[in-house]
Write a protein that holds these residues in place. Structure first.
Motif, mmCIF file in Angstrom:
data_model
loop_
_atom_site.group_PDB
_atom_site.id
_atom_site.type_symbol
_atom_site.label_atom_id
_atom_site.label_comp_id
_atom_site.label_asym_id
_atom_site.label_seq_id
_atom_site.Cartn_x
_atom_site.Cartn_y
_atom_site.Cartn_z
ATOM 1 N N ILE A 44 78.683 -85.016 14.631
ATOM 2 C CA ILE A 44 78.452 -85.415 13.218
ATOM 3 C C ILE A 44 79.182 -86.983 13.217
ATOM 4 O O ILE A 44 78.640 -88.014 12.663
ATOM 5 C CB ILE A 44 78.959 -84.598 12.103
ATOM 6 C CG1 ILE A 44 78.193 -83.432 12.258
ATOM 7 C CG2 ILE A 44 78.781 -85.478 10.743
ATOM 8 C CD1 ILE A 44 78.577 -82.332 11.041
ATOM 9 N N GLU A 56 68.388 -77.668 -3.152
ATOM 10 C CA GLU A 56 69.630 -78.077 -2.624
ATOM 11 C C GLU A 56 70.286 -78.818 -3.511
ATOM 12 O O GLU A 56 69.684 -80.062 -3.868
ATOM 13 C CB GLU A 56 69.296 -78.494 -1.364
ATOM 14 C CG GLU A 56 70.842 -79.163 -0.589
ATOM 15 C CD GLU A 56 70.538 -79.770 0.437
ATOM 16 O OE1 GLU A 56 71.449 -80.638 1.200
ATOM 17 O OE2 GLU A 56 69.633 -79.353 1.435
ATOM 18 N N ASN A 68 77.631 -89.473 15.207
ATOM 19 C CA ASN A 68 76.236 -89.874 14.599
ATOM 20 C C ASN A 68 76.502 -91.059 13.456
ATOM 21 O O ASN A 68 76.013 -91.895 13.086
ATOM 22 C CB ASN A 68 75.532 -88.941 13.757
ATOM 23 C CG ASN A 68 74.114 -89.148 13.099
ATOM 24 O OD1 ASN A 68 73.412 -90.073 13.697
ATOM 25 N ND2 ASN A 68 73.744 -88.722 12.017
ATOM 26 N N HIS A 98 80.751 -78.884 15.520
ATOM 27 C CA HIS A 98 79.635 -79.442 16.341
ATOM 28 C C HIS A 98 80.009 -80.143 17.445
ATOM 29 O O HIS A 98 79.076 -81.213 18.103
ATOM 30 C CB HIS A 98 78.397 -79.847 15.669
ATOM 31 C CG HIS A 98 77.640 -78.881 14.723
ATOM 32 N ND1 HIS A 98 76.665 -78.258 15.121
ATOM 33 C CD2 HIS A 98 77.928 -78.688 13.355
ATOM 34 C CE1 HIS A 98 76.122 -77.498 14.159
ATOM 35 N NE2 HIS A 98 76.910 -77.669 13.191
ATOM 36 N N ALA A 149 74.290 -89.777 7.094
ATOM 37 C CA ALA A 149 75.057 -89.326 8.041
ATOM 38 C C ALA A 149 76.260 -88.687 7.831
ATOM 39 O O ALA A 149 76.853 -87.530 8.257
ATOM 40 C CB ALA A 149 75.228 -90.257 9.202
ATOM 41 N N THR A 150 77.074 -89.195 6.835
ATOM 42 C CA THR A 150 78.425 -89.050 6.426
ATOM 43 C C THR A 150 78.112 -87.727 5.561
ATOM 44 O O THR A 150 79.052 -86.767 5.609
ATOM 45 C CB THR A 150 78.911 -90.001 5.578
ATOM 46 O OG1 THR A 150 79.075 -91.263 6.199
ATOM 47 C CG2 THR A 150 80.375 -89.506 5.134
ATOM 48 N N TRP A 204 77.877 -75.025 5.747
ATOM 49 C CA TRP A 204 79.126 -75.954 6.338
ATOM 50 C C TRP A 204 78.943 -76.293 7.607
ATOM 51 O O TRP A 204 79.317 -75.198 8.395
ATOM 52 C CB TRP A 204 80.112 -75.800 5.494
ATOM 53 C CG TRP A 204 81.226 -76.920 5.527
ATOM 54 C CD1 TRP A 204 80.907 -78.501 6.174
ATOM 55 C CD2 TRP A 204 82.494 -77.007 4.936
ATOM 56 N NE1 TRP A 204 81.971 -79.196 5.958
ATOM 57 C CE2 TRP A 204 83.127 -78.205 5.041
ATOM 58 C CE3 TRP A 204 83.371 -76.449 4.105
ATOM 59 C CZ2 TRP A 204 84.345 -78.811 4.487
ATOM 60 C CZ3 TRP A 204 84.648 -76.622 3.639
ATOM 61 C CH2 TRP A 204 84.800 -77.912 3.915
ATOM 62 N N ASN A 205 78.819 -77.315 8.348
ATOM 63 C CA ASN A 205 78.797 -77.736 9.612
ATOM 64 C C ASN A 205 80.284 -77.718 9.911
ATOM 65 O O ASN A 205 80.835 -79.013 9.767
ATOM 66 C CB ASN A 205 77.823 -78.893 9.996
ATOM 67 C CG ASN A 205 76.465 -78.659 9.747
ATOM 68 O OD1 ASN A 205 75.947 -77.570 9.912
ATOM 69 N ND2 ASN A 205 75.767 -79.840 9.131
ATOM 70 N N SER A 245 68.975 -90.743 1.511
ATOM 71 C CA SER A 245 67.793 -90.745 2.164
ATOM 72 C C SER A 245 67.023 -91.632 1.482
ATOM 73 O O SER A 245 66.101 -92.307 2.177
ATOM 74 C CB SER A 245 67.470 -89.375 2.213
ATOM 75 O OG SER A 245 66.249 -89.418 3.151
ATOM 76 N N GLY A 273 73.635 -86.994 0.040
ATOM 77 C CA GLY A 273 72.844 -86.984 1.158
ATOM 78 C C GLY A 273 71.358 -87.337 0.970
ATOM 79 O O GLY A 273 70.721 -88.260 1.500
ATOM 80 N N LYS A 278 76.805 -77.866 1.961
ATOM 81 C CA LYS A 278 75.636 -78.210 1.130
ATOM 82 C C LYS A 278 75.555 -76.535 0.300
ATOM 83 O O LYS A 278 75.599 -75.666 0.909
ATOM 84 C CB LYS A 278 74.493 -78.030 2.186
ATOM 85 C CG LYS A 278 74.356 -79.424 3.021
ATOM 86 C CD LYS A 278 73.254 -79.492 4.012
ATOM 87 C CE LYS A 278 72.866 -80.826 4.445
ATOM 88 N NZ LYS A 278 74.195 -81.417 5.401
ATOM 89 N N ASP A 299 76.697 -85.256 6.132
ATOM 90 C CA ASP A 299 76.521 -83.986 7.041
ATOM 91 C C ASP A 299 78.215 -83.322 7.154
ATOM 92 O O ASP A 299 78.284 -82.177 7.840
ATOM 93 C CB ASP A 299 75.984 -84.297 8.308
ATOM 94 C CG ASP A 299 74.542 -84.430 8.189
ATOM 95 O OD1 ASP A 299 74.098 -83.909 7.170
ATOM 96 O OD2 ASP A 299 73.868 -85.045 9.088
#
Length: 506
Positions: free
Chosen positions: A370, A153, A373, A366, A322-323, A362-363, A163, A159, A329, A325
């Motif tokens: 997101i 990835e 969050n 939802h 969180a951003t 790609w989300n 992390s 992201g 990807k 998301d």
């Protein structure tokens, strides 16, 4: 088509796909230099230029010597305390637990870091299938497969980097928690040791007074038997004698509890230190001067504030995590392997299979989860900032209070010392005058009672002064730096942290 032509065509296709994949990687890498979300800027607390409390009793605002602050117990010049501190650092269970949490946090950081690298998996299978049709014919098939799957990835929007950044800050916060545990541990060892010596001193004074009161009681009883006095002085002297004796069990109980607490702090079973601490030793003396520095130095030194600051950094990075998301990807994947219906043909050229190419996910929708969050992580960052500010205020309050307590208790001790000296002289005079009949026995009782109370309060005050000094060093953040070496935080921690910081920056 000839096998040679097939090989050439396959090589051309692989080369074309490799070039396209490399082009995609370079394009995405150039586009993804900056990670999404806020970049953390280290916060600096607002502090006064000097302490509000008036520095008395040997306190001075000069520059603190790091070695003195790190080994504050050595200023008390007590070899037994030195030994207890050394053993506590090695055996305390809370300290061992804090070290274990560092290893956990370092492993969690390693898990986050793994997302920056490609993943490679291998699998193999051999299946046999049999089916029966209505016509009565029966078919049987076999399939042999083996291969490697690779995936990566591309951290275009940061992201994974966020992390790793959060895990890194959490690890540093855990290390500061270890330092904080050590500061509290050494202070507890010092306080309980002073408590042991204080109770021993109080017992010694009480036993000495009991001896004097016993002599007075014996004298009154003899005089009563001789008919010189009536029974009242006898009963009064017996009352004060037994009252003093009644204090012994309570003092011994608290002395035993202090010894047991010390043993547990050292990671040993209660009762292990009783023989070692059985000999009575004086309460440690005060150093002539105690350097307390300035508020800014204290806040930089205290592990609890350093831990709160690292928690804030970790939570800031989680906002970026969180951003990320919100954005697509990008992945690169590839497979190479063997597949055949017959085991004997499994390793032939015709059994080879492969696939390679990019992928994207790609989300899109939802239900606002997101963005909610992101709002959650932002609110938690605000809470972390508030907790940091509260830690700063609590630290300043703690130091200010103990500065006053340390200085004022010394002044109280001076007055108690003068009062105890006067009470001792008064008790001797009263006893002499009573024997020649110049005063009644109530005067003797009052003098002996006052002497016992003042001597006991003086010993308590002696212990309180040293205890306040221990609390002062704790409030200043003393007792962990530079006690800890790299091995105490884990093998190669500093080098590892430096590498990780460079990785996050990249």
């Amino acid at each position: 088509m000839m096998p040679a032509q097939k090989d050439k065509r396959m090589k051309n296709m692989l080369g074309s796909l490799k070039r396209r994949s490399l082009s995609i990687i370079l394009t995405l890498a150039l586009a993804g230099c900056a990670a999404v979300g806020p970049d953390y800027t280290r916060v600096e607390p607002q502090t006064p230029d000097e302490w509000h409390a008036e520095l008395q009793g040997g306190l001075t605002a000069g520059s603190m010597a790091p070695e003195t602050l790190a080994h504050w117990w050595s200023t008390l010049n007590d070899s037994e305390l030195d030994s207890l501190v050394t053993r506590a650092v090695k055996g305390n269970l809370d300290l061992k637990n804090a070290r274990s949490r560092i290893r956990e946090a370092r492993a969690l950081r390693g898990i986050s870091k793994a997302g920056l690298f490609p993943a490679l998996d291998a699998d193999a299978s051999a299946t046999k299938r049999r089916s029966r049709e209505n016509s009565g014919t029966e078919t049987e098939s076999k399939l042999y497969t083996a291969g490697f799957d690779a995936g990566w990835e591309l951290d275009v929007f940061g992201g994974v980097r966020r992390s790793v950044e959060a895990a890194q800050a959490s690890l540093e916060a855990t290390q500061e928690n270890l330092h904080n545990v050590l500061v509290s541990l050494l202070a507890e060892v010092g306080l309980n040791y002073v408590e042991v010596r204080t109770f021993q001193a109080r017992l010694a004074v009480t036993e000495a007074n009991i001896k004097t009161q016993q002599e007075t009681y014996d004298l009154n009883r003899s005089r009563y038997q001789a008919g010189v006095i009536d029974e009242l002085p006898v009963q009064q002297s017996l009352r004060i004698l037994e009252t003093s004796r009644s204090q012994i069990p309570a003092l011994r109980t608290r002395l035993e509890a202090a010894k047991n607490r010390l043993a547990v702090l050292l990671g040993e079973q209660p009762g292990k230190l009783h023989r070692e601490l059985a000999a009575k030793r004086p309460i440690p003396g005060l150093p002539k001067t105690v350097v307390v520095g300035i508020p800014a130095e204290t806040l930089r030194q205290r592990p609890d504030i350093r831990r709160a600051e690292r928690n804030l950094a970790a939570q800031t990075a989680r906002i970026g995590l969180a951003t990320a998301d919100l954005y697509p990807k990008f992945r690169l994947f590839g497979t190479i392997g063997l597949e055949s219906l017959s085991g004997k043909d499994f390793f032939e050229w015709a059994s080879r299979t492969w696939s390679i190419g990019p992928g994207v996910s790609w989300n899109i929708f939802h239900g606002g989860a997101i963005r909610q969050n992101i709002e959650v992580q932002t609110a938690r960052q605000e809470q972390a900032l508030i907790q940091y500010e509260a830690a700063v205020l609590k630290a300043l309050e703690e130091v200010e209070n103990v500065l006053v307590a340390y200085a004022k208790e010394q002044r109280r001790r001076e007055s108690l010392a003068k009062a105890a000296t006067a009470a001792q002289r008064a008790a001797l005079v009263a006893q002499d005058q009573y024997q020649v009949g110049l005063v009644d026995f109530n005067t003797v009782l009052d003098a002996q009672r006052a002497l016992l109370i003042l001597q006991d309060e003086l010993n308590q005050s002696n212990g309180a002064v040293i205890s306040n000094l221990v609390r002062l060093y704790k409030a200043l953040g003393g007792g962990w730096k530079p006690l800890f070496k790299d091995k105490d935080l884990g093998n190669g921690s500093k080098k590892d942290l430096a590498k990780q910081e460079n990785l996050v920056r990249e």
